[in-house]
Design a protein around this motif. Structure first.
Motif, PDB file in Angstrom:
ATOM      1  N   UNK A  61      16.344  -2.815   9.271  1.00 57.31           N
ATOM      2  CA  UNK A  61      16.478  -3.745   8.155  1.00 57.31           C
ATOM      3  C   UNK A  61      15.172  -4.396   7.712  1.00 57.31           C
ATOM      4  N   UNK A  62      14.051  -3.850   8.119  1.00 62.75           N
ATOM      5  CA  UNK A  62      12.779  -4.346   7.596  1.00 62.75           C
ATOM      6  C   UNK A  62      11.691  -3.355   7.956  1.00 62.75           C
ATOM      7  N   UNK A  63      10.599  -3.439   7.226  1.00 60.75           N
ATOM      8  CA  UNK A  63       9.448  -2.579   7.497  1.00 60.75           C
ATOM      9  C   UNK A  63       8.892  -2.833   8.898  1.00 60.75           C
ATOM     10  N   UNK A  64       9.014  -4.057   9.381  1.00 58.31           N
ATOM     11  CA  UNK A  64       8.515  -4.394  10.719  1.00 58.31           C
ATOM     12  C   UNK A  64       9.254  -3.631  11.813  1.00 58.31           C
ATOM     13  N   UNK A  65      10.500  -3.245  11.565  1.00 54.38           N
ATOM     14  CA  UNK A  65      11.287  -2.512  12.562  1.00 54.38           C
ATOM     15  C   UNK A  65      11.183  -0.994  12.419  1.00 54.38           C
ATOM     16  N   UNK A  66      10.473  -0.564  11.405  1.00 55.33           N
ATOM     17  CA  UNK A  66      10.390   0.867  11.127  1.00 55.33           C
ATOM     18  C   UNK A  66       9.654   1.683  12.190  1.00 55.33           C
ATOM     19  N   UNK A  67       8.597   1.171  12.845  1.00 55.55           N
ATOM     20  CA  UNK A  67       7.921   2.003  13.848  1.00 55.55           C
ATOM     21  C   UNK A  67       8.843   2.552  14.934  1.00 55.55           C
ATOM     22  N   UNK A  68       9.812   1.764  15.374  1.00 51.11           N
ATOM     23  CA  UNK A  68      10.765   2.263  16.374  1.00 51.11           C
ATOM     24  C   UNK A  68      11.580   3.428  15.803  1.00 51.11           C
ATOM     25  N   UNK A  69      12.011   3.295  14.563  1.00 47.09           N
ATOM     26  CA  UNK A  69      12.776   4.370  13.929  1.00 47.09           C
ATOM     27  C   UNK A  69      11.928   5.632  13.801  1.00 47.09           C
ATOM     28  N   UNK A  70      10.654   5.472  13.475  1.00 46.44           N
ATOM     29  CA  UNK A  70       9.761   6.633  13.349  1.00 46.44           C
ATOM     30  C   UNK A  70       9.581   7.312  14.707  1.00 46.44           C
ATOM     31  N   UNK A  71       9.489   6.534  15.779  1.00 46.00           N
ATOM     32  CA  UNK A  71       9.394   7.147  17.121  1.00 46.00           C
ATOM     33  C   UNK A  71      10.649   7.968  17.419  1.00 46.00           C
ATOM     34  N   UNK A  72      11.811   7.476  17.018  1.00 52.44           N
ATOM     35  CA  UNK A  72      13.048   8.250  17.203  1.00 52.44           C
ATOM     36  C   UNK A  72      13.008   9.521  16.359  1.00 52.44           C
ATOM     37  N   UNK A  73      12.477   9.417  15.146  1.00 54.49           N
ATOM     38  CA  UNK A  73      12.334  10.600  14.294  1.00 54.49           C
ATOM     39  C   UNK A  73      11.399  11.623  14.908  1.00 54.49           C
ATOM     40  N   UNK A  74      10.305  11.156  15.511  1.00 57.79           N
ATOM     41  CA  UNK A  74       9.366  12.076  16.167  1.00 57.79           C
ATOM     42  C   UNK A  74      10.037  12.772  17.344  1.00 57.79           C
ATOM     43  N   UNK A  75      10.891  12.061  18.073  1.00 56.96           N
ATOM     44  CA  UNK A  75      11.633  12.689  19.170  1.00 56.96           C
ATOM     45  C   UNK A  75      12.570  13.761  18.624  1.00 56.96           C
ATOM     46  N   UNK A  76      13.183  13.510  17.486  1.00 53.89           N
ATOM     47  CA  UNK A  76      14.035  14.515  16.846  1.00 53.89           C
ATOM     48  C   UNK A  76      13.215  15.735  16.467  1.00 53.89           C
ATOM     49  N   UNK A  97       0.835  -1.211   0.000  1.00 53.97           N
ATOM     50  CA  UNK A  97       0.000   0.000   0.000  1.00 53.97           C
ATOM     51  C   UNK A  97       0.865   1.255   0.000  1.00 53.97           C
ATOM     52  N   UNK A  98       1.933   1.238   0.759  1.00 56.96           N
ATOM     53  CA  UNK A  98       2.817   2.404   0.867  1.00 56.96           C
ATOM     54  C   UNK A  98       3.833   2.485  -0.269  1.00 56.96           C
ATOM     55  N   UNK A  99       3.921   1.442  -1.072  1.00 52.61           N
ATOM     56  CA  UNK A  99       4.906   1.430  -2.153  1.00 52.61           C
ATOM     57  C   UNK A  99       6.314   1.166  -1.663  1.00 52.61           C
ATOM     58  N   UNK A 100       6.447   0.458  -0.534  1.00 53.60           N
ATOM     59  CA  UNK A 100       7.751   0.165   0.050  1.00 53.60           C
ATOM     60  C   UNK A 100       7.980  -1.342   0.088  1.00 53.60           C
ATOM     61  N   UNK A 101       9.232  -1.775  -0.021  1.00 54.52           N
ATOM     62  CA  UNK A 101       9.593  -3.179   0.052  1.00 54.52           C
ATOM     63  C   UNK A 101       9.709  -3.585   1.519  1.00 54.52           C
ATOM     64  N   UNK A 102       8.867  -4.502   2.006  1.00 49.27           N
ATOM     65  CA  UNK A 102       8.903  -4.875   3.423  1.00 49.27           C
ATOM     66  C   UNK A 102      10.250  -5.403   3.902  1.00 49.27           C
ATOM     67  N   UNK A 103      11.052  -5.931   2.990  1.00 49.20           N
ATOM     68  CA  UNK A 103      12.348  -6.476   3.396  1.00 49.20           C
ATOM     69  C   UNK A 103      13.498  -5.519   3.107  1.00 49.20           C
ATOM     70  N   UNK A 104      13.187  -4.281   2.785  1.00 49.98           N
ATOM     71  CA  UNK A 104      14.213  -3.299   2.477  1.00 49.98           C
ATOM     72  C   UNK A 104      14.878  -2.735   3.711  1.00 49.98           C
ATOM     73  N   UNK A 105      15.788  -1.806   3.491  1.00 52.47           N
ATOM     74  CA  UNK A 105      16.459  -1.075   4.571  1.00 52.47           C
ATOM     75  C   UNK A 105      15.837   0.318   4.639  1.00 52.47           C
TER      76      UNK A 105
END
Length: 100
Positions: A69-84, A7-15
């Motif tokens: 290293x995967x779309x499944x791990x992205x929510x944590x990265x987004x939380x760090x981005x929101x803190x930034x 749906x988002x146009x992203x590869x779930x196994x991408x970086x």
């Protein structure tokens, strides 16, 4: 995650990284905007798993999370981005790109 990636146009196994940046500065990359009260965070897919964050975002003024290293791990990265984004001064970062 595969359905979300499709749906988002992203590869779930991408970086990926989460970046607080002007969307036009990352136009050459695949990304999805995550809206948050503190400012928008871009979930950016790196072109290949072998590309470094530094190379992918060279010349882009931004705050960036550690690489995941995967779309499944992205929510944590987004939380760090929101803190930034929360840490940036109201009205804009160095180039005025903060959205709220």
């Amino acid at each position: 995650m595969r359905d979300a990636g499709r749906v988002l146009g992203l590869d779930p196994s991408g970086a990926f990284v989460a970046a607080v940046a002007d969307p036009s500065a990352v136009a050459a990359l695949r990304w999805h905007r995550h809206e948050s009260p503190s400012g928008d965070v871009l979930a950016v897919q790196l072109p290949t798993c072998a590309v470094t964050v530094e190379d992918a975002l060279a010349g882009v003024p931004c705050g960036v999370s550690p690489r995941v290293t995967s779309l499944a791990r992205l929510p944590h990265a987004v939380r760090l981005g929101a803190a930034t984004a929360r840490a940036l001064p109201a009205g804009g970062g160095p180039s005025g790109w903060r959205t709220s």
